[in-house]
Design a protein around this motif. Structure first.
Motif, short mmCIF file in Angstrom:
data_model
loop_
_atom_site.label_atom_id
_atom_site.label_comp_id
_atom_site.label_asym_id
_atom_site.label_seq_id
_atom_site.Cartn_x
_atom_site.Cartn_y
_atom_site.Cartn_z
N SER A 1 -40.14 -27.11 34.10
CA SER A 1 -40.27 -28.18 33.11
C SER A 1 -39.30 -28.00 31.94
O SER A 1 -39.25 -26.93 31.31
CB SER A 1 -41.72 -28.19 32.60
N LYS A 2 -38.61 -29.08 31.63
CA LYS A 2 -37.69 -29.09 30.49
C LYS A 2 -38.49 -28.91 29.20
O LYS A 2 -38.14 -28.13 28.33
CB LYS A 2 -36.94 -30.44 30.47
N SER A 3 -39.59 -29.65 29.07
CA SER A 3 -40.36 -29.61 27.83
C SER A 3 -40.99 -28.24 27.61
O SER A 3 -40.99 -27.74 26.49
CB SER A 3 -41.45 -30.69 27.86
N GLY B 1 -31.96 -33.82 22.81
CA GLY B 1 -32.77 -34.36 21.72
C GLY B 1 -33.89 -33.45 21.25
O GLY B 1 -33.99 -33.11 20.07
N THR B 2 -34.75 -33.04 22.17
CA THR B 2 -35.87 -32.17 21.78
C THR B 2 -35.35 -30.88 21.15
O THR B 2 -35.81 -30.51 20.05
CB THR B 2 -36.76 -31.86 23.01
N PRO B 3 -34.40 -30.18 21.80
CA PRO B 3 -33.90 -28.95 21.18
C PRO B 3 -33.32 -29.18 19.79
O PRO B 3 -33.56 -28.38 18.88
CB PRO B 3 -32.83 -28.47 22.16
N GLU C 1 -26.55 -41.08 17.08
CA GLU C 1 -27.22 -42.37 16.79
C GLU C 1 -28.74 -42.22 16.86
O GLU C 1 -29.47 -43.15 16.53
CB GLU C 1 -26.83 -43.41 17.85
N ARG C 2 -29.20 -41.09 17.38
CA ARG C 2 -30.66 -40.96 17.62
C ARG C 2 -31.39 -40.61 16.32
O ARG C 2 -30.86 -39.91 15.46
CB ARG C 2 -30.94 -39.96 18.75
N PRO C 3 -32.62 -41.10 16.16
CA PRO C 3 -33.32 -40.95 14.87
C PRO C 3 -33.89 -39.55 14.63
O PRO C 3 -34.46 -38.94 15.53
CB PRO C 3 -34.46 -41.96 14.99
N HIS D 1 -29.21 -39.04 32.53
CA HIS D 1 -29.70 -38.40 33.75
C HIS D 1 -30.79 -39.20 34.46
O HIS D 1 -30.81 -39.32 35.67
CB HIS D 1 -30.20 -37.00 33.42
N ARG D 2 -31.71 -39.78 33.66
CA ARG D 2 -32.85 -40.44 34.31
C ARG D 2 -32.44 -41.76 34.98
O ARG D 2 -33.03 -42.16 35.98
CB ARG D 2 -34.00 -40.67 33.32
N ILE D 3 -31.42 -42.43 34.43
CA ILE D 3 -30.93 -43.66 35.08
C ILE D 3 -30.27 -43.28 36.42
O ILE D 3 -30.50 -43.93 37.44
CB ILE D 3 -29.95 -44.42 34.15
N ALA E 1 -27.13 -33.25 35.10
CA ALA E 1 -27.18 -31.85 34.62
C ALA E 1 -27.97 -31.69 33.33
O ALA E 1 -28.37 -30.59 32.97
CB ALA E 1 -25.77 -31.31 34.44
N LYS E 2 -28.24 -32.78 32.63
CA LYS E 2 -29.00 -32.65 31.38
C LYS E 2 -30.38 -32.02 31.65
O LYS E 2 -30.83 -31.18 30.88
CB LYS E 2 -29.18 -34.03 30.73
N SER E 3 -31.02 -32.48 32.71
CA SER E 3 -32.36 -31.93 33.00
C SER E 3 -32.52 -31.45 34.43
O SER E 3 -33.50 -30.79 34.75
CB SER E 3 -33.43 -32.99 32.74
C1 LIG Z 1 -35.64 -38.35 26.33
C2 LIG Z 1 -35.29 -37.24 26.94
O1 LIG Z 1 -34.86 -36.11 26.35
P1 LIG Z 1 -34.55 -35.71 24.83
O2 LIG Z 1 -35.27 -36.66 23.93
O3 LIG Z 1 -35.04 -34.31 24.73
O4 LIG Z 1 -33.05 -35.78 24.67
C3 LIG Z 1 -35.42 -37.15 28.42
O5 LIG Z 1 -35.22 -36.05 28.97
O6 LIG Z 1 -35.70 -38.15 29.09
#
Ligand SMILES: C=C(OP(=O)(O)O)C(=O)O
Ligand SMILES: O=C(O)C1=C[C@@H](OP(=O)(O)O)[C@@H](O)[C@H](O)C1
Length: 449
Positions: A32-34, A107-109, A134-136, A395-397, A420-422
């Motif tokens: 799990s990434k999370s 994002g999470t990291p 651009e992310r909040p 990655h998810r798309i 490769a992101k996840s």
């Molecule tokens: C939204 C995602 O990741 P993050 O917010 O950690 O970049 C994701 O993995 O779908």
């Protein structure tokens, strides 16, 4: 699957997915990434030698491991072959690094690191790639000063680059909005453990993505730290708690699992995912029940989760608690009879791309009718046709449309390496569904392996 030599497909500009008549496979998905992100953060604060087993080793977690190391207090040793990350204290105190920390698209990291830098004397600058800029982050930046940490968006737009003036993470009471991302609350919860006094966090509105906060509290508990709470309205992190180090095992990634469950759903076959069950704190396990409502059969037993495809039909579903599997469900909905309405998903607009727009565009290219709303999507199932799929560095798309390609001839996935992101070994895992072990071809029809 253990990471071996890197899959050459990661460098291709596009790949065609091969169709598959049916599927009957057991699929081992990556960690799990999370959870990997949480254990990395907690281990780095713990002052203890900690090993993460079955860790996800992907772009995001490697950025995080390097980001933590930049604060000087720990080493994070990545063993890709054995899927472990060992976090060891260096014996040095945390301090702001001279160079800015680049977190790519993680994002999470990045959000976890902002609060962590609050413990590092000096000014830490943290940035990311174009989309990350651009992310909040604004709600998190606004909540930190009450705890003794000044954190600002360099361009004043609430997004990275962010500068954190660390070294006086006192603690106390703060307030935060939970409406944009739960990651802010998780970031405060984890990093408040090292505050000088208790930290009380009041959520000023409705918290979205709640299961991720549950996961944070569970990961903290596993490593010896207790959080007090009043539902989702208020959390208290008592000061002076001792961490447990040692070894922790990361469970399989429920979002990563979703693509293989979707394969069973769209092909009418069967897929078993070992090592995960209904008791997981990962909210994305909820996709199993959603697919069952759409006509699949699901079972949870000692083997893990098994999904068997069935006659698919549309459903109405609120997916606020499982945003990352919305694209997966949307692709399944494209093959279902009738209409699927997915609501309460505004957070998808600020992920790796605007996922509501991306899924809408790409499903329309496949001939599927989609109504796009600000915080919802309505998909009318049909017979999708082949298309060249833009993946928007998301990655998810890439992964969810790859699943469409198992059923629909002529689905081409652009920039397949973005997985490769996840999920760096996604294409290799997809290969395992095929009797001849080949899930993709180059657009000229030549097999990739
Ligand atoms: C939204 C995602 O990741 P993050 O917010 O950690 O970049 C994701 O993995 O779908
Ligand atoms: O805490 C986490 O590990 C995550 C929380 C979710 O974000 P939001 O809380 O922003 O929805 C999710 O989309 C992301 O992939 C991982």
């Amino acid at each position: 699957m253990a990471a071996g030599a890197p899959d050459p497909r990661r460098k291709e500009t596009e790949l065609t997915v091969r169709t598959l008549r049916t599927v009957d496979s057991e699929v081992k998905v990556l960690g799990s990434k999370s959870y990997t992100n949480r254990y990395l953060a907690i281990a780095s604060l713990s002052g203890q030698d900690t090993t993460l087993e079955n860790a996800l080793i992907s772009d995001d977690t490697v950025y995080f491991a390097r980001g933590i190391e930049a604060l000087g207090h720990v080493r994070a040793e990545i063993d890709e072959r054995h899927e472990t990350i060992r976090v060891t204290p260096t014996g040095e105190p945390m301090r702001a690094p001279a160079d800015e920390i680049f977190m790519g698209g993680a994002g999470t990291p990045l959000r976890f690191l902002i609060s962590m830098a609050g413990h590092a004397p000096g000014v830490t600058t943290i940035t990311g790639n174009k989309r990350m800029q651009e992310r909040p982050m604004g709600d998190l930046l606004a909540a930190l000063p009450a705890l003794g940490v000044d954190a600002v968006s360099v361009r004043g737009n609430g997004s990275p680059p962010v500068q954190v003036a660390g070294g006086s993470f006192r603690g106390g009471a703060t307030q935060i909005s939970g409406a944009v991302s739960s990651q802010f609350t998780s970031s405060l919860l984890i990093n408040s453990v090292l505050a000088e006094t208790d930290v009380e966090i009041t959520i000023t509105d409705d918290l979205i993505s709640k299961p991720y906060v549950e996961m944070t509290i569970a990961a903290l508990a596993e490593m010896g730290v207790q959080i007090k709470r009043d539902g989702y309205a208020r959390f208290t992190v008592p000061a002076g708690q001792a961490f447990r180090g040692g070894s922790v095992t990361v469970e399989p990634d429920a979002s990563g699992m979703s693509y293989f469950l979707a394969a069973a759903a769209v092909l009418g076959g069967r897929v078993t995912i070992p090592g995960i069950g209904r008791d997981s704190y990962q909210g994305d396990v909820g996709l199993v029940d959603a697919l069952a409502r759409m006509g699949c059969a699901a079972s949870f037993d000692q083997k893990g989760i098994t999904l068997t495809g069935g006659e698919l039909h549309g459903i109405e579903i609120d997916m606020e608690s499982m945003p990352d599997v919305v694209p997966t469900l949307a692709v399944v909905a494209a093959f279902a009879r009738g209409t699927t309405h997915i609501s309460n998903i505004a957070s998808l607009r600020v992920k790796e791309c605007d996922r509501i727009a991306a899924v809408t565009n790409e499903l329309r290219k496949m001939g599927i009718a989609v109504d796009e709303h600000h915080d919802a999507m309505t998909i009318t199932g049909g017979t999708p046709t082949g298309a060249v799929i833009e993946t928007y560095d998301d990655h998810r798309i890439a992964m969810c449309f790859a699943i469409a390609g198992l059923r629909t001839e002529g689905v081409v996935i652009k920039d397949p390496g973005c997985v490769a992101k996840s999920y760096p070994t996604f294409w290799e895992t997809l290969d395992t569904l095929f009797p001849d072990g080949k899930s993709t071809t180059f657009p000229d029809g030549k097999s990739t392996r």
